[in-house]
Design a protein around this motif. Structure first.
Motif, PDB file in Angstrom:
ATOM      1  N   ASP A 261     -10.018  -8.239  45.292  1.00 35.22           N
ATOM      2  CA  ASP A 261      -8.793  -8.811  45.839  1.00 35.22           C
ATOM      3  C   ASP A 261      -8.815 -10.325  46.013  1.00 35.22           C
ATOM      4  O   ASP A 261      -7.768 -10.973  45.969  1.00 35.22           O
ATOM      5  N   THR A 262      -9.986 -10.896  46.248  1.00 32.09           N
ATOM      6  CA  THR A 262     -10.048 -12.318  46.570  1.00 32.09           C
ATOM      7  C   THR A 262     -11.150 -13.015  45.778  1.00 32.09           C
ATOM      8  O   THR A 262     -12.078 -12.385  45.267  1.00 32.09           O
ATOM      9  N   LEU A 263     -11.026 -14.335  45.716  1.00 31.52           N
ATOM     10  CA  LEU A 263     -12.019 -15.184  45.057  1.00 31.52           C
ATOM     11  C   LEU A 263     -12.428 -16.272  46.037  1.00 31.52           C
ATOM     12  O   LEU A 263     -11.582 -16.994  46.558  1.00 31.52           O
ATOM     13  N   LEU A 264     -13.725 -16.395  46.280  1.00 29.16           N
ATOM     14  CA  LEU A 264     -14.250 -17.442  47.149  1.00 29.16           C
ATOM     15  C   LEU A 264     -14.831 -18.547  46.274  1.00 29.16           C
ATOM     16  O   LEU A 264     -15.836 -18.353  45.590  1.00 29.16           O
ATOM     17  N   MET A 265     -14.188 -19.695  46.295  1.00 29.40           N
ATOM     18  CA  MET A 265     -14.554 -20.836  45.450  1.00 29.40           C
ATOM     19  C   MET A 265     -15.095 -21.957  46.325  1.00 29.40           C
ATOM     20  O   MET A 265     -14.562 -22.234  47.399  1.00 29.40           O
ATOM     21  N   ALA A 266     -16.159 -22.601  45.865  1.00 26.75           N
ATOM     22  CA  ALA A 266     -16.768 -23.677  46.650  1.00 26.75           C
ATOM     23  C   ALA A 266     -17.151 -24.838  45.756  1.00 26.75           C
ATOM     24  O   ALA A 266     -17.299 -24.698  44.541  1.00 26.75           O
ATOM     25  N   SER A 267     -17.328 -25.983  46.384  1.00 27.14           N
ATOM     26  CA  SER A 267     -17.842 -27.180  45.716  1.00 27.14           C
ATOM     27  C   SER A 267     -18.922 -27.765  46.605  1.00 27.14           C
ATOM     28  O   SER A 267     -18.745 -27.879  47.819  1.00 27.14           O
ATOM     29  N   TRP A 268     -20.064 -28.137  45.975  1.00 23.31           N
ATOM     30  CA  TRP A 268     -21.174 -28.645  46.769  1.00 23.31           C
ATOM     31  C   TRP A 268     -21.939 -29.688  45.964  1.00 23.31           C
ATOM     32  O   TRP A 268     -22.468 -29.401  44.897  1.00 23.31           O
TER      33      TRP A 268
ATOM     34  N   ALA B   6     -10.195 -21.359  54.629  1.00 22.64           N
ATOM     35  CA  ALA B   6     -10.919 -22.434  53.955  1.00 22.64           C
ATOM     36  C   ALA B   6     -11.772 -23.147  54.995  1.00 22.64           C
ATOM     37  O   ALA B   6     -11.570 -22.987  56.199  1.00 22.64           O
ATOM     38  N   GLY B   7     -12.709 -23.952  54.527  1.00 23.90           N
ATOM     39  CA  GLY B   7     -13.517 -24.673  55.496  1.00 23.90           C
ATOM     40  C   GLY B   7     -14.594 -25.528  54.876  1.00 23.90           C
ATOM     41  O   GLY B   7     -14.751 -25.593  53.653  1.00 23.90           O
ATOM     42  N   VAL B   8     -15.327 -26.207  55.730  1.00 24.06           N
ATOM     43  CA  VAL B   8     -16.529 -26.956  55.394  1.00 24.06           C
ATOM     44  C   VAL B   8     -17.634 -26.382  56.275  1.00 24.06           C
ATOM     45  O   VAL B   8     -17.468 -26.288  57.495  1.00 24.06           O
ATOM     46  N   PHE B   9     -18.740 -25.990  55.658  1.00 18.92           N
ATOM     47  CA  PHE B   9     -19.802 -25.323  56.409  1.00 18.92           C
ATOM     48  C   PHE B   9     -20.936 -26.290  56.712  1.00 18.92           C
ATOM     49  O   PHE B   9     -21.534 -26.860  55.796  1.00 18.92           O
ATOM     50  N   ASP B  10     -21.243 -26.458  57.987  1.00 18.03           N
ATOM     51  CA  ASP B  10     -22.299 -27.367  58.417  1.00 18.03           C
ATOM     52  C   ASP B  10     -23.627 -26.617  58.449  1.00 18.03           C
ATOM     53  O   ASP B  10     -23.953 -25.919  59.423  1.00 18.03           O
ATOM     54  N   VAL B  11     -24.413 -26.777  57.400  1.00 17.73           N
ATOM     55  CA  VAL B  11     -25.696 -26.069  57.308  1.00 17.73           C
ATOM     56  C   VAL B  11     -26.661 -26.526  58.389  1.00 17.73           C
ATOM     57  O   VAL B  11     -27.519 -25.750  58.845  1.00 17.73           O
TER      58      VAL B  11
ATOM     59  N   MET C 297     -17.845 -27.249  50.634  1.00 24.32           N
ATOM     60  CA  MET C 297     -16.430 -27.028  50.938  1.00 24.32           C
ATOM     61  C   MET C 297     -15.972 -25.780  50.186  1.00 24.32           C
ATOM     62  O   MET C 297     -16.336 -25.572  49.025  1.00 24.32           O
ATOM     63  N   TRP C 298     -15.169 -24.945  50.837  1.00 21.32           N
ATOM     64  CA  TRP C 298     -14.762 -23.691  50.207  1.00 21.32           C
ATOM     65  C   TRP C 298     -13.303 -23.348  50.515  1.00 21.32           C
ATOM     66  O   TRP C 298     -12.723 -23.833  51.485  1.00 21.32           O
TER      67      TRP C 298
END
Length: 351
Positions: free
Chosen positions: A44-51, A289-294, A333-334
């Motif tokens: 159903d969904t696609l999770l796309m990210a850029s890093w 959507a979001g930005v993940f702080d590792v 970012m995703w």
């Protein structure tokens, strides 16, 4: 889940326990916080990210990335379906090692090395989960048809953008990933602005030529599919003219990404962006959507003393800086897209 069998072979018991704690902390962090990452769905969904992974090479200024860093990188990437990665260097070992950890159902596409001083010997890559995403066969590096608008002595961008076509569910999409020239540490560097302007206008002008859908319909008139631009634009602020150069060419940032924090470690610069050209078909933002702080979960500042022995080769480098060579000085970012268009298709059949 990535392949973590190698953890049991780590002789240092304290390090082994720390890695396990780190992986579990990343999992908990990705599922919570102000922008929790939804679970990967079957269809159903696609999770796309850029890093942008800082100096993603076999070695770096802070020494070799060790197994701990790779386990953490793999854990984060495994939560997505497709990730555009910038700053891959000459060695392909990092990508090969990530693929080994992620599993045989993951694959990657990568460019050759960009030559020249400003190219920094970098490659760009796409990592994708083949259980969800199909590569359609389109892959190319973009060359500008005209010289840079602000500097006629610079015919091309410092790093060639990488374009590739994919399919997931009902959605055909072409991704163009970039690492825009940084230049001076100011909001508007002329060459940076020139690269973004030239890139956006060139892709907008030739959008139908970048169609993944055309691969599946060779006898029909070529039609543009979903075209997305993502990567490190080195944009300081969403209100800057560097951002306006994208939007003026017809690119739109999904609404849920317009309010997320910056993607640098301090979260005050909007270097990384994900934008689509004009309209989407067969896919739409879900609002997540979001930005993940590792660094809220691994290589935390309160853990600095645990890494003293590993930092001994680089005396004088602060822990805050050192850890960015293990993970990155950018945060991933995703954005999530819905890719099930079956209802609309059935409605169309019913007239």
């Amino acid at each position: 889940m990535p392949n973590y069998t190698g953890i049991k072979r780590i002789a240092d018991a304290d390090k082994r326990k720390r890695i396990v704690r780190g992986i579990k902390a990343l999992r908990a962090g990705l599922a919570s916080g102000p922008h929790p990452l939804p679970a990967k769905s079957a269809n159903d969904t696609l999770l796309m990210a850029s890093w942008n992974i800082r100096e993603f090479d076999q070695g770096s200024k802070a020494g070799f990335r060790d197994e701990e860093a790779y386990y953490y990188l793999a854990e984060v990437i495994d939560h997505f379906d497709i990730v555009a990665i910038q700053e891959v260097r000459k060695s392909l070992y990092p990508l090969q090692n990530l693929k080994r950890l992620l599993g045989s159902w993951w694959d990657f596409l990568v460019t050759d090395v960009t030559l020249g001083r400003s190219g920094n010997s970098e490659r760009m890559a796409f990592l994708y989960d083949r259980r969800k995403v199909d590569f359609t066969g389109l892959a190319a590096e973009l060359l500008l048809e005209d010289a840079m608008p602000v500097n006629q002595d610079v015919p091309q961008m410092a790093r060639s953008p990488y374009i590739a076509g994919f399919r997931a569910g009902w959605a055909y999409f072409t991704l163009a990933t970039v690492h825009i020239y940084y230049g001076k540490g100011v909001a508007v560097d002329p060459r940076r602005l020139g690269e973004i302007t030239a890139l956006a206008s060139t892709i907008a002008k030739h959008a139908p030529d970048f169609s993944s859908a055309a691969v599946y319909a060779p006898d029909s008139k070529p039609a543009r599919d979903n075209l997305l631009l993502l990567g490190d634009f080195n944009i300081f602020n969403r209100a800057d003219v560097t951002m306006e150069a994208l939007t003026a060419a017809g690119f739109k940032v999904p609404e849920p990404l317009q309010t997320v924090p910056g993607s640098n470690v301090d979260k005050n610069k909007h270097y990384d962006q994900i934008a689509y050209y004009k309209l989407l078909k067969g896919m739409r933002p879900t609002g997540k959507a979001g930005v993940f702080d590792v660094f809220e979960h691994v290589y935390r500042e309160d853990q600095a003393s645990e890494y003293d022995a590993e930092r001994v080769e680089k005396p004088g480098r602060s822990f805050r800086d050192w850890r960015t060579y293990r993970m990155s000085d950018h945060l991933p970012m995703w954005v999530e897209f819905a890719i099930d268009d079956s209802e609309a298709y059935l409605d169309g059949l019913a007239g």
